[in-house]
Design a protein around this motif. Structure first.
Motif, PDB file in Angstrom:
ATOM      1  N   PRO A  62      29.229  53.978  74.120  1.00  0.00           N
ATOM      2  CA  PRO A  62      28.025  54.777  73.894  1.00  0.00           C
ATOM      3  C   PRO A  62      27.914  55.940  74.876  1.00  0.00           C
ATOM      4  O   PRO A  62      28.233  55.810  76.062  1.00  0.00           O
ATOM      5  CB  PRO A  62      26.889  53.769  74.108  1.00  0.00           C
ATOM      6  N   LEU A  63      27.459  57.070  74.367  1.00  0.00           N
ATOM      7  CA  LEU A  63      27.242  58.274  75.169  1.00  0.00           C
ATOM      8  C   LEU A  63      25.819  58.748  74.914  1.00  0.00           C
ATOM      9  O   LEU A  63      25.357  58.784  73.762  1.00  0.00           O
ATOM     10  CB  LEU A  63      28.235  59.368  74.776  1.00  0.00           C
ATOM     11  N   ILE A  64      25.118  59.139  75.980  1.00  0.00           N
ATOM     12  CA  ILE A  64      23.724  59.534  75.835  1.00  0.00           C
ATOM     13  C   ILE A  64      23.495  60.931  76.406  1.00  0.00           C
ATOM     14  O   ILE A  64      24.350  61.460  77.112  1.00  0.00           O
ATOM     15  CB  ILE A  64      22.775  58.510  76.505  1.00  0.00           C
ATOM     16  N   ASN A  65      22.356  61.510  76.062  1.00  0.00           N
ATOM     17  CA  ASN A  65      21.912  62.853  76.437  1.00  0.00           C
ATOM     18  C   ASN A  65      22.631  63.872  75.564  1.00  0.00           C
ATOM     19  O   ASN A  65      23.862  63.982  75.601  1.00  0.00           O
ATOM     20  CB  ASN A  65      22.150  63.152  77.918  1.00  0.00           C
ATOM     21  N   SER A  66      21.849  64.627  74.794  1.00  0.00           N
ATOM     22  CA  SER A  66      22.437  65.555  73.830  1.00  0.00           C
ATOM     23  C   SER A  66      23.335  66.592  74.493  1.00  0.00           C
ATOM     24  O   SER A  66      24.390  66.955  73.952  1.00  0.00           O
ATOM     25  CB  SER A  66      21.332  66.240  73.007  1.00  0.00           C
ATOM     26  N   PHE A  67      22.949  67.096  75.672  1.00  0.00           N
ATOM     27  CA  PHE A  67      23.782  68.057  76.401  1.00  0.00           C
ATOM     28  C   PHE A  67      25.152  67.454  76.686  1.00  0.00           C
ATOM     29  O   PHE A  67      26.200  68.056  76.415  1.00  0.00           O
ATOM     30  CB  PHE A  67      23.079  68.461  77.696  1.00  0.00           C
ATOM     31  N   CYS A  68      25.172  66.249  77.231  1.00  0.00           N
ATOM     32  CA  CYS A  68      26.430  65.595  77.582  1.00  0.00           C
ATOM     33  C   CYS A  68      27.225  65.214  76.336  1.00  0.00           C
ATOM     34  O   CYS A  68      28.459  65.315  76.328  1.00  0.00           O
ATOM     35  CB  CYS A  68      26.148  64.350  78.421  1.00  0.00           C
ATOM     36  N   ILE A  69      26.530  64.781  75.292  1.00  0.00           N
ATOM     37  CA  ILE A  69      27.221  64.403  74.057  1.00  0.00           C
ATOM     38  C   ILE A  69      27.959  65.600  73.474  1.00  0.00           C
ATOM     39  O   ILE A  69      29.126  65.498  73.072  1.00  0.00           O
ATOM     40  CB  ILE A  69      26.223  63.828  73.034  1.00  0.00           C
ATOM     41  N   MET A  70      27.300  66.752  73.415  1.00  0.00           N
ATOM     42  CA  MET A  70      27.943  67.920  72.822  1.00  0.00           C
ATOM     43  C   MET A  70      29.129  68.396  73.654  1.00  0.00           C
ATOM     44  O   MET A  70      30.160  68.808  73.103  1.00  0.00           O
ATOM     45  CB  MET A  70      26.914  69.040  72.620  1.00  0.00           C
ATOM     46  N   GLU A  71      29.021  68.325  74.974  1.00  0.00           N
ATOM     47  CA  GLU A  71      30.157  68.669  75.819  1.00  0.00           C
ATOM     48  C   GLU A  71      31.308  67.691  75.586  1.00  0.00           C
ATOM     49  O   GLU A  71      32.478  68.087  75.524  1.00  0.00           O
ATOM     50  CB  GLU A  71      29.734  68.657  77.291  1.00  0.00           C
ATOM     51  N   SER A  97      22.828  76.073  77.410  1.00  0.00           N
ATOM     52  CA  SER A  97      22.756  74.675  76.965  1.00  0.00           C
ATOM     53  C   SER A  97      21.904  73.867  77.940  1.00  0.00           C
ATOM     54  O   SER A  97      21.099  73.017  77.529  1.00  0.00           O
ATOM     55  CB  SER A  97      24.163  74.077  76.871  1.00  0.00           C
ATOM     56  N   TRP A  98      22.091  74.149  79.232  1.00  0.00           N
ATOM     57  CA  TRP A  98      21.274  73.458  80.251  1.00  0.00           C
ATOM     58  C   TRP A  98      19.816  73.893  80.172  1.00  0.00           C
ATOM     59  O   TRP A  98      18.905  73.061  80.324  1.00  0.00           O
ATOM     60  CB  TRP A  98      21.839  73.745  81.642  1.00  0.00           C
ATOM     61  N   ILE A  99      19.555  75.177  79.948  1.00  0.00           N
ATOM     62  CA  ILE A  99      18.177  75.665  79.838  1.00  0.00           C
ATOM     63  C   ILE A  99      17.449  74.942  78.710  1.00  0.00           C
ATOM     64  O   ILE A  99      16.271  74.566  78.843  1.00  0.00           O
ATOM     65  CB  ILE A  99      18.148  77.191  79.633  1.00  0.00           C
ATOM     66  N   PHE A 185      30.319  85.315  69.926  1.00  0.00           N
ATOM     67  CA  PHE A 185      30.817  83.946  69.764  1.00  0.00           C
ATOM     68  C   PHE A 185      29.653  82.975  69.559  1.00  0.00           C
ATOM     69  O   PHE A 185      28.782  82.849  70.425  1.00  0.00           O
ATOM     70  CB  PHE A 185      31.641  83.536  70.978  1.00  0.00           C
ATOM     71  N   TYR A 186      29.638  82.288  68.421  1.00  0.00           N
ATOM     72  CA  TYR A 186      28.620  81.262  68.175  1.00  0.00           C
ATOM     73  C   TYR A 186      29.002  80.016  68.963  1.00  0.00           C
ATOM     74  O   TYR A 186      30.107  79.489  68.817  1.00  0.00           O
ATOM     75  CB  TYR A 186      28.528  80.935  66.686  1.00  0.00           C
ATOM     76  N   SER A 187      28.084  79.515  69.774  1.00  0.00           N
ATOM     77  CA  SER A 187      28.443  78.469  70.731  1.00  0.00           C
ATOM     78  C   SER A 187      27.406  77.350  70.782  1.00  0.00           C
ATOM     79  O   SER A 187      26.375  77.382  70.108  1.00  0.00           O
ATOM     80  CB  SER A 187      28.591  79.080  72.129  1.00  0.00           C
ATOM     81  N   LEU A 188      27.703  76.373  71.641  1.00  0.00           N
ATOM     82  CA  LEU A 188      26.768  75.280  71.876  1.00  0.00           C
ATOM     83  C   LEU A 188      25.427  75.781  72.414  1.00  0.00           C
ATOM     84  O   LEU A 188      24.401  75.112  72.242  1.00  0.00           O
ATOM     85  CB  LEU A 188      27.368  74.279  72.865  1.00  0.00           C
ATOM     86  N   ALA A 189      25.438  76.928  73.052  1.00  0.00           N
ATOM     87  CA  ALA A 189      24.177  77.504  73.520  1.00  0.00           C
ATOM     88  C   ALA A 189      23.242  77.771  72.342  1.00  0.00           C
ATOM     89  O   ALA A 189      22.043  77.484  72.405  1.00  0.00           O
ATOM     90  CB  ALA A 189      24.436  78.789  74.297  1.00  0.00           C
TER      91      ALA A 189
END
Length: 253
Positions: A62-71, A97-99, A185-189
């Motif tokens: 299992p992986l949690i936190n959307s920021f960490c999951i997407m990375e 992404s962090w903001i 560039f379309y990104s995770l941000a």
């Protein structure tokens, strides 16, 4: 195998669902019913000790936190990249992404105060105490108890909206090179911030009106027009079942 435990249209659930859909990654969709507090049950807490969504389970881990999951998804599934190759652009992407993660508590306070206070205040005291006792994260427990009681003060809400306004103004400036947050560039941000900005528009649409923030308004519209976002943000989706035990297989391409 990838399993995504999510609640459909919460901000963080949408972030990870869009990330996976943009990259064409198939996953098993496991819906968590927040209204019945399924996220606070012992089975789910074994996966996510914070009792929040989403949780991505990859081959049993299992992986949690959307920021960490997407990375993590970008690390493990590099095809159709959502991180720029240029180190400076990647730093900008990670900052935004962090903001999105950093401003989320202010957006959550505004959401609870606007959309959920009536429901929470209609609970009887015994139910409030029971639900609160099941919440492992102190800040989330406090937010729930506040909205079930006297609510947030005017000053607290003013500070939340001031923080949100500050981020929106910064986003307007960051979009100057457009059309996306990191230029062409379309990104995770963009994925992370779309969920935040879309929720803000639901709460206070005037905050991203074209007359106030023309670049943000244009970016928001262009973001929702992407096929992956249109699928994820649609309300008639099979990923938001009527019964919480329903499992849907998503095979996006």
């Amino acid at each position: 195998m990838l399993e995504l435990y999510h609640s459909g249209h919460t901000t963080c659930s949408k972030q990870v669902r869009q990330c996976l859909t943009e990259k064409g990654i198939a996953y098993v969709s496991r819906y968590i019913e927040l209204w019945s507090y399924e996220n606070l049950g012992p089975d789910y807490l074994r996966l996510n000790p914070n009792g929040v969504v989403p949780t991505l389970v990859h081959d049993g881990v299992p992986l949690i936190n959307s920021f960490c999951i997407m990375e993590y998804v970008e690390d493990v599934f590099p095809d159709r990249p959502l991180r720029p190759a240029d180190p400076v652009d990647r730093a900008k992407q990670r900052l935004w992404s962090w903001i999105a993660d950093d401003v989320h508590p202010s957006v959550a306070n505004a959401t609870y105060s606007t959309n959920m206070r009536g429901r929470h205040r209609n609970m009887d005291r015994a139910t409030v105490d029971k639900v609160a006792s099941m919440m492992p994260v102190p800040e989330r427990r406090d937010r729930f108890l506040r909205t079930a009681g006297e609510g947030f003060s005017d000053r607290e809400l003013d500070l939340a909206w001031a923080r949100i306004s500050f981020v929106l103004d910064r986003l307007e400036g960051a979009l100057g090179a457009g059309p996306w947050i990191v230029g062409a560039f379309y990104s995770l941000a963009d994925v992370a911030m779309l969920a935040i900005v879309d929720r803000i528009k639901e709460l206070k649409p005037e905050m991203i009106a074209p007359t106030r923030l023309p670049r943000v308004a244009a970016w928001h519209a262009a973001s929702l027009a992407r096929p992956a976002a249109a699928k994820v943000y649609a309300h008639d989706t099979d990923e938001v079942p009527r019964r919480p035990d329903r499992i849907a297989i998503r095979a996006t391409g």
